[in-house]
Scaffold this active site. Structure first.
Site, mmCIF file in Angstrom:
data_model
loop_
_atom_site.group_PDB
_atom_site.id
_atom_site.type_symbol
_atom_site.label_atom_id
_atom_site.label_comp_id
_atom_site.label_asym_id
_atom_site.label_seq_id
_atom_site.Cartn_x
_atom_site.Cartn_y
_atom_site.Cartn_z
ATOM 1 N N HIS A 84 0.816 -1.221 0.000
ATOM 2 C CA HIS A 84 0.000 0.000 0.000
ATOM 3 C C HIS A 84 0.851 1.272 0.000
ATOM 4 O O HIS A 84 0.297 2.376 -0.068
ATOM 5 C CB HIS A 84 -0.937 0.023 1.217
ATOM 6 C CG HIS A 84 -1.960 -1.077 1.234
ATOM 7 N ND1 HIS A 84 -2.821 -1.310 0.177
ATOM 8 C CD2 HIS A 84 -2.261 -2.018 2.173
ATOM 9 C CE1 HIS A 84 -3.612 -2.344 0.471
ATOM 10 N NE2 HIS A 84 -3.285 -2.796 1.666
ATOM 11 N N ASP A 106 -2.328 -10.782 -2.197
ATOM 12 C CA ASP A 106 -2.938 -10.267 -0.966
ATOM 13 C C ASP A 106 -4.435 -10.030 -1.187
ATOM 14 O O ASP A 106 -4.885 -9.757 -2.305
ATOM 15 C CB ASP A 106 -2.255 -8.951 -0.582
ATOM 16 C CG ASP A 106 -2.637 -8.450 0.803
ATOM 17 O OD1 ASP A 106 -1.893 -8.740 1.762
ATOM 18 O OD2 ASP A 106 -3.686 -7.780 0.927
ATOM 19 N N HIS A 166 -6.096 -7.579 -0.427
ATOM 20 C CA HIS A 166 -6.394 -6.178 -0.739
ATOM 21 C C HIS A 166 -5.584 -5.719 -1.956
ATOM 22 O O HIS A 166 -4.469 -6.186 -2.176
ATOM 23 C CB HIS A 166 -6.068 -5.295 0.475
ATOM 24 C CG HIS A 166 -6.728 -5.744 1.728
ATOM 25 N ND1 HIS A 166 -6.079 -6.536 2.663
ATOM 26 C CD2 HIS A 166 -7.988 -5.575 2.175
ATOM 27 C CE1 HIS A 166 -6.922 -6.809 3.655
ATOM 28 N NE2 HIS A 166 -8.083 -6.247 3.380
ATOM 29 N N ASP A 207 -3.874 -12.952 3.591
ATOM 30 C CA ASP A 207 -5.096 -12.532 4.285
ATOM 31 C C ASP A 207 -6.368 -12.814 3.491
ATOM 32 O O ASP A 207 -7.464 -12.498 3.947
ATOM 33 C CB ASP A 207 -5.017 -11.056 4.701
ATOM 34 C CG ASP A 207 -4.559 -10.139 3.574
ATOM 35 O OD1 ASP A 207 -4.329 -10.635 2.453
ATOM 36 O OD2 ASP A 207 -4.420 -8.929 3.829
ATOM 37 N N TYR A 229 -3.117 -12.101 8.915
ATOM 38 C CA TYR A 229 -3.261 -11.624 10.296
ATOM 39 C C TYR A 229 -3.848 -12.638 11.255
ATOM 40 O O TYR A 229 -4.026 -12.342 12.427
ATOM 41 C CB TYR A 229 -4.102 -10.329 10.286
ATOM 42 C CG TYR A 229 -3.505 -9.313 9.342
ATOM 43 C CD1 TYR A 229 -2.391 -8.586 9.715
ATOM 44 C CD2 TYR A 229 -4.012 -9.131 8.055
ATOM 45 C CE1 TYR A 229 -1.793 -7.681 8.849
ATOM 46 C CE2 TYR A 229 -3.426 -8.230 7.179
ATOM 47 C CZ TYR A 229 -2.321 -7.516 7.579
ATOM 48 O OH TYR A 229 -1.729 -6.639 6.706
#
Ligand SMILES: [Zn+2]
Length: 376
Positions: free
Chosen positions: A173, A209, A211, A299, A338
Site C-alpha cells: 500500500h 494479498d 487487498h 489474508d 493476520y
C-alpha cells in the site's frame, strides 16, 4: 508434498522486523488493537523452519530512492524523534505518530501549499490514513523489511531460482511518496526494481494479498517494464483501499496495459480465486516477462479477520504451483496475513507450491474448476 529437496527456497529475514509495534490503529476515530503485530514474524518463522534462513543485508537510502521520494524516506526515518520532541506525550499521552490533518486537493483547491511547520500537521502530507502509526521501532523495522526484499532480490539476481522475503511491516500500500494500510515502504516494488537494475528486462509483480496493492500499482503505473497484476476483494464492496483497484485501471502512458486488476466478490473461495490466479499467470506468460515478484499476502484466507475472501491452504499451495510453474526467477515478498494460528502454514504452503511448480515446470494447463494441487 513438501518433503525432500523442495524446501530449499531461502527465507530472508531480520530480527529488526520485530521492532515495529503499532500499539493501536485509529479506525473511524477510535483506537483499536493493531493486527499487524510482531508475532506474525515468529508465526511464519516457525512454519518455514525447514528452509535455509538468510539474514537480510543492509542497503542504503539510494536503493529506497529507486521507487520512493527521498522526502518520504527521510520523513519516516526521523518523524518519531520529532514527535517525541513535541508535547504530544505530555498533552494527550500519544507516543505514536498519527495524523489528524490531511492537505487533500479538496483543501488546497488548486492553491499552492507549503509544508506545515508543526509535525502533527505535517504527518498528513505523507500518511493517507490514521491506522498506520509510527512508534520508536518503526523505522528500524521498515528499513529491515526493505532489506529483506532487496537481499532476496539479490539472491535471485545471482541465480537462486526463488527466495522468500519475510518482510514485516508489509509494503504494497506504500506509494511513491505516501504511506498507509499498515505499509511504509513498498518492499515488493523495491524487489522488482532491484531485479530490473540487475538486468532483467521485464518483471511481473503478481499480488495475492486480499487487498489491492495500490502503492505498487501507483509506482509502476506509467511503466511498461514492470507489470502489476492483482486479485483482491472488490473495493467497490466497501473494502480497503476503497478508491483504487478496479478492473478498468490498466495503466497509462508507457504503462498502458501493464496493470491488471481482478476484483473478487466477498465470499470468493478457492475455485474462482485460482481461476483469477490462472488468468494472471497467463497474462504474465504472454507478456514475455523474465522475472517474477509475488506479493504474498495470505489474508485472503477464510479465517483471516481482515478480509471476506475464503481461500484455503490448498488454495495458496495451488497459487504457488501456478506461479512457480511460470519457471521464472522469483522473489516472494510477505504482505498481509493476520490470523496468527494459520498464518505460518498458509505461507509455507505457498512456498512449497511455488518451489514444486518451478521444479516440475507445471506451467501447463490448469484443469477447469480445480487447481493442480487442490483436491477439494
Ligand atoms: Zn491485505
Amino acid at each position: 508434498m513438501s518433503a525432500g529437496p523442495v524446501s530449499s527456497m531461502p527465507v530472508v529475514w531480520s530480527p529488526d522486523t520485530r521492532r515495529h509495534d503499532p500499539k493501536h490503529e485509529v479506525w473511524v476515530g477510535v483506537p483499536t488493537p493493531g493486527t499487524e503485530v510482531s508475532a506474525r514474524v515468529d508465526a511464519i518463522l516457525d512454519a518455514v523452519a525447514g528452509h535455509p534462513l538468510v539474514e537480510a543485508q543492509p542497503h542504503g537510502a539510494e536503493a529506497l530512492h529507486r521507487v520512493h521520494d527521498p522526502e518520504l524516506v527521510a520523513f519516516l526515518a526521523s518523524v518519531h524523534d520529532r514527535w517525541l520532541a513535541g508535547e504530544y506525550v505530555e498533552l494527550v499521552g500519544q507516543d505514536r505518530v498519527v495524523p489528524y490533518f490531511f492537505p487533500t486537493p479538496a483543501m488546497s483547491a488548486g492553491l499552492p501549499l507549503r509544508d506545515a511547520p508543526a509535525v502533527h500537521a505535517l504527518v498528513g502530507r505523507f500518511a493517507y490514513d490514521t491506522m498506520t502509526t509510527v512508534g520508536p521501532g518503526t523505522w528500524p523495522a521498515v528499513a529491515a523489511a526493505a532489506d529483506c526484499a532487496l537481499t532476496a532480490a539479490a539472491l535471485v539476481a545471482a541465480g537462486t531460482p526463488a527466495a522468500y522475503a519475510l518482510a514485516r511491516p508489509p509494503g504494497h500500500h506504500a506509494t511513491p511518496a505516501g504511506y498507509g494500510g499498515s505499509c511504509y515502504l513498498n518492499n515488493a516494488a523495491l524487489a522488482a526494481q532491484a531485479l530490473r537494475d540487475a538486468g532483467r528486462d521485464r518483471v511481473a509483480v503478481v499480488d495475492l494479498d486480499a487487498h489491492h496493492g495500490n502503492g505498487t500499482q501507483a509506482i509502476f503505473w506509467e511503466r511498461g517494464d514492470v507489470l502489476y497484476g492483482s486479485l483482491h476483494v472488490d473495493p467497490g464492496t466497501g473494502w480497503f483501499p476503497h478508491v483504487l483497484g478496479y478492473a478498468d485501471e490498466t495503466g497509462s502512458g508507457g504503462g498502458s496495459g501493464a496493470t491488471r486488476n481482478l476484483p473478487l466478490a466477498p465470499g470468493t473461495g478457492d475455485d474462482a480465486w485460482l481461476d483469477a490466479v490462472s488468468a494472471l499467470r497467463d497474462w504474465v506468460s504472454d507478456a514475455g516477462c523474465d522475472a517474477l515478484v509475488v506479493s504474498l499476502g495470505v489474508d485472503a484466507a477464510a479465517a483471516d479477520p481482515e478480509s471476506p475472501l475464503e481461500v484455503t491452504e490448498d488454495g495458496y499451495r495451488g497459487a504457488g504451483l501456478l506461479l512457480g510453474g511460470l519457471g521464472l526467477p522469483s522473489v516472494l515478498v510477505q504482505e498481509g496475513g493476520y490470523h496468527l494460528p494459520s498464518l505460518g502454514s498458509l505461507v509455507a504452503a505457498n512456498l512449497d507450491g511455488h518451489e514444486q511448480g518451478q521444479v516440475s515446470g507445471t506451467s501447463g494447463e490448469r484443469s477447469a474448476g480445480s487447481g493442480p494441487s487442490a483436491p477439494a
